[in-house]
Motif scaffolding. Sequence first.
Motif, PDB file in Angstrom:
ATOM      1  N   UNK A 102       3.097   7.097  -8.927  1.00 27.13           N
ATOM      2  CA  UNK A 102       4.228   6.117  -8.981  1.00 27.13           C
ATOM      3  C   UNK A 102       3.654   4.549  -8.248  1.00 27.13           C
ATOM      4  N   UNK A 103       3.204   4.757  -7.251  1.00 27.25           N
ATOM      5  CA  UNK A 103       2.951   3.415  -6.804  1.00 27.25           C
ATOM      6  C   UNK A 103       1.797   2.690  -7.399  1.00 27.25           C
ATOM      7  N   UNK A 104       0.775   3.461  -7.882  1.00 28.43           N
ATOM      8  CA  UNK A 104      -0.330   2.909  -8.654  1.00 28.43           C
ATOM      9  C   UNK A 104       0.066   2.168 -10.012  1.00 28.43           C
ATOM     10  N   UNK A 105       1.228   2.984 -10.446  1.00 28.96           N
ATOM     11  CA  UNK A 105       2.145   2.321 -11.831  1.00 28.96           C
ATOM     12  C   UNK A 105       2.520   1.040 -11.469  1.00 28.96           C
ATOM     13  N   UNK A 106       2.987   0.821 -10.245  1.00 26.48           N
ATOM     14  CA  UNK A 106       3.696  -0.478  -9.772  1.00 26.48           C
ATOM     15  C   UNK A 106       2.496  -1.260  -9.617  1.00 26.48           C
ATOM     16  N   UNK A 152      -9.279   7.684  -8.161  1.00 28.91           N
ATOM     17  CA  UNK A 152     -10.908   7.074  -7.991  1.00 28.91           C
ATOM     18  C   UNK A 152     -11.157   7.234  -6.443  1.00 28.91           C
ATOM     19  N   UNK A 153     -12.651   7.506  -6.453  1.00 29.13           N
ATOM     20  CA  UNK A 153     -12.955   7.782  -4.954  1.00 29.13           C
ATOM     21  C   UNK A 153     -13.072   7.003  -3.994  1.00 29.13           C
ATOM     22  N   UNK A 154     -13.097   5.781  -4.420  1.00 30.05           N
ATOM     23  CA  UNK A 154     -12.898   4.449  -3.578  1.00 30.05           C
ATOM     24  C   UNK A 154     -11.678   4.288  -2.916  1.00 30.05           C
ATOM     25  N   UNK A 155     -10.605   5.131  -3.143  1.00 24.63           N
ATOM     26  CA  UNK A 155      -9.397   5.225  -2.785  1.00 24.63           C
ATOM     27  C   UNK A 155      -9.163   6.147  -1.749  1.00 24.63           C
ATOM     28  N   UNK A 176      -1.848  -0.514  -4.241  1.00 25.00           N
ATOM     29  CA  UNK A 176      -3.151   0.401  -3.854  1.00 25.00           C
ATOM     30  C   UNK A 176      -2.635   1.570  -2.878  1.00 25.00           C
ATOM     31  N   UNK A 177      -3.149   2.635  -3.460  1.00 24.69           N
ATOM     32  CA  UNK A 177      -2.923   3.955  -2.553  1.00 24.69           C
ATOM     33  C   UNK A 177      -3.985   4.108  -1.690  1.00 24.69           C
ATOM     34  N   UNK A 208       0.868  -1.220   0.063  1.00 21.33           N
ATOM     35  CA  UNK A 208      -0.127  -0.120  -0.102  1.00 21.33           C
ATOM     36  C   UNK A 208       0.962   1.494   0.119  1.00 21.33           C
ATOM     37  N   UNK A 209       0.357   2.332  -0.441  1.00 17.05           N
ATOM     38  CA  UNK A 209       0.998   3.724  -0.285  1.00 17.05           C
ATOM     39  C   UNK A 209       0.054   4.584   0.375  1.00 17.05           C
ATOM     40  N   UNK A 210       0.359   5.360   1.557  1.00 18.93           N
ATOM     41  CA  UNK A 210      -0.343   5.998   2.344  1.00 18.93           C
ATOM     42  C   UNK A 210      -0.081   7.456   1.885  1.00 18.93           C
TER      43      UNK A 210
END
Length: 454
Positions: A383-387, A404-407, A390-391, A367-369
């Motif tokens: 960058x995290x999403x490209x890998x 995306x609002x769910x994130x 989940x952010x 995860x990325x916080x």
Amino acid sequence: MDIFEEIRKRIEQKEFSKAKELIEKIEDEVERYNSLGIIHYYEGKINEALEFFKKALDTNPVHDDVLFNYSKVLFEKEEYFESWRYLTRINSKTWEVYDMLGDTQLKQNNPAMALHYYKKAMELSNIPEMKEKYQILRDQFKKDIKLAIFCLPGLDNFIKDIAQILSNIYDVKLVVTTDGRQIKEAYDWADIVWLEWANEMAVEITNKLPKDEKKIICRLHRYEAFTPFVQKINWNNIDKLILVADHMKEVLEKYQSNIYKLIEDRIEVVPNGLDLNRFQFRVRRPGFNIAVVAHINHRKEPAMWLQVIGMLKKVDEKYTLHIAGDFQDPTYAHYFYYFIKNAGLEKNVKLYGWVDDVNAFLEDKNYLLSTSIHEGHPYNIAEAMARGIKPIIHNYAGAKTQWPEKLVYNFIFEIPNLLSEEYNSLSYRTYIEDSWAMERQILNISQLLKNKGG
């Protein structure tokens, strides 16, 4: 002779039925579907080939050979954007991959980006034909226009790649200095002036140097909108103001209302772009490694990081917070070292300092916080999403339009639910490919420069 060599020979001899019989002996499902795709391709059955490659990718989305084959068929079907998408996911890129990436960009009228890829292909291949292809197209698209980009030292991280790519079609000088003589020389030389950041350099240049016939563009990232610099810039000399996000228009309108009214019709939103080739995608699963990639300052709300990991530790002690960032305020350093020890978080918080290779740092993270209270267009999330990571994103102003609002969460007690909900690496990567790729940024900038530069 192994079975794949035998299949290749049968295909060369157009003995497709015998090749298919051999394929039935392949145990690996991905290799079997890939081989079937190749046979149907050489039979001229493009749609069937595409379906077999897709089945292979459904099983293994990061198989380099299948990705290349799938991209090739998509390109032949004139689905150039989709072809580009799957080429960027290839981890071990050969010159052939970069050559095809260039072809996808040329077909999408993005010559600066196409030449960027052709140059990489030329350097990797050392093939005379590739060098000739690059030089012919460079001569074809090269413009007799001089572009000077001005930036204060230490603030050029976001402009280096852009300058390099644009240099394929423009004469570009990236001027990173405070030296008045160098600034004036480059300014006098230029047809188009790019002011990177709406800060003190933009104030000096727009007020002290004559506009003449030059086209002047200023890019405002974020912090400048809250400073007096905006009021001091001579906006009469600015042809276009680039913002990196739609919500920055709202910030300008609220905090610099008189300037916003003056320049509203000259604003262009060009979101930041990520070089997806630098971030290796792979499918991930829920886990316990949470990354933070950020300068440690008040805007990032770093105290919230420790509150989050303290809460998650009660859910499962295996949760660990990995912080890649430098302390920009010694007060936070003092607080972190005290609180981590006093609150018993030594096993749950790891401090790495500033990390240059973010791609490598993110390799084992789940995860990325992000807890920022304000952002322009944050690279760490992209960058995290490209890998495929989940952010978990705090609801700063603009977050729900950028991501995306769910994130996005409002309160930290919502985070455990976000962690337990659907984890879909492909959707995270796809979102960045669709929205925040460097290719789109370069295309938008090229069109803007073309409109303003003749």
